[in-house]
Design a protein around this motif. Sequence first.
Motif, mmCIF file in Angstrom:
data_model
loop_
_atom_site.group_PDB
_atom_site.id
_atom_site.type_symbol
_atom_site.label_atom_id
_atom_site.label_comp_id
_atom_site.label_asym_id
_atom_site.label_seq_id
_atom_site.Cartn_x
_atom_site.Cartn_y
_atom_site.Cartn_z
ATOM 1 N N ALA A 86 43.731 78.785 53.806
ATOM 2 C CA ALA A 86 44.621 79.617 54.622
ATOM 3 C C ALA A 86 45.843 78.831 55.080
ATOM 4 O O ALA A 86 46.969 79.338 55.051
ATOM 5 C CB ALA A 86 43.856 80.146 55.834
ATOM 6 N N ARG A 119 49.665 79.627 54.157
ATOM 7 C CA ARG A 119 50.690 79.833 55.197
ATOM 8 C C ARG A 119 51.886 78.921 54.958
ATOM 9 O O ARG A 119 53.041 79.345 55.073
ATOM 10 C CB ARG A 119 50.095 79.576 56.581
ATOM 11 C CG ARG A 119 51.098 79.773 57.709
ATOM 12 C CD ARG A 119 50.416 79.734 59.076
ATOM 13 N NE ARG A 119 49.874 78.456 59.396
ATOM 14 C CZ ARG A 119 50.567 77.440 59.932
ATOM 15 N NH1 ARG A 119 51.846 77.576 60.188
ATOM 16 N NH2 ARG A 119 49.982 76.297 60.208
ATOM 17 N N ALA A 141 47.161 84.452 53.421
ATOM 18 C CA ALA A 141 46.774 83.500 54.462
ATOM 19 C C ALA A 141 46.038 84.215 55.583
ATOM 20 O O ALA A 141 45.028 83.719 56.108
ATOM 21 C CB ALA A 141 48.002 82.781 55.006
#
Length: 237
Positions: free
Chosen positions: A58, A62, A70
Amino acid sequence: EEEEEEEEDAEERRAEAEGLFKEAEAACNAGNMPLAMKLYSSCSKLYPELSLAHVSRAMLLRAQGNLPEARKAFEKAISMNPQDPDALCGYGLLLRSVNEHDKAEVMYKRALEANPQHANTLCSYGALLHTLRKQYKDAEKYYRAALRADESHVDGICNYAALLHVIYKDRKGAKELYKAGLEKNPEHVGILYNYSAFLEEEDPRDPAAAAMYQKALKQMKAQGGKKVANNTKPRKK
């Protein structure tokens, strides 16, 4: 007998997934992000219960700007481990980046309930209070707590220095923090940017300020045009 076989299979998958995770971390540290993403994804599919793999994936998503994926990965990580401060803080940062500030604050508070000494969350929540809520005394409290938890937390140093510099006009305290931050990380874009402004305020012709500012711009470009938190003011390029 079937239960024993299932348990053995799960342990084997977990061990293999943990091995993949270590490889992914090594690839990430080496700057090979495509390989790291591939390994994190394989790890998550092989053993979905390993929440750390979802968190790392994640965070990488991001950083790459893939916010929808994400978000899914953070939510998966939190569903696997609702008390994981890294997942909660990371999700808070994502929510803040898409202007879901109240939801971000909830995530930060949950992270600090899980771990009151989590330096990243203390710094991130302080930044929200500083730049969005304008609650400067509370922001200072969180920045100081972040640095008590981790005196080498350079983002915390940068943000606290900017608070002293821009809001409190405490030039002596700000300068000490800027210098301490650069000693810990000479490439930190936020400190380079804000400290160059600080030096420029003292002497607009200071060559050190100009060099530091150009270095900050170079670092920002290398990071894909990443914005600097707690900017002192718009600058001429």
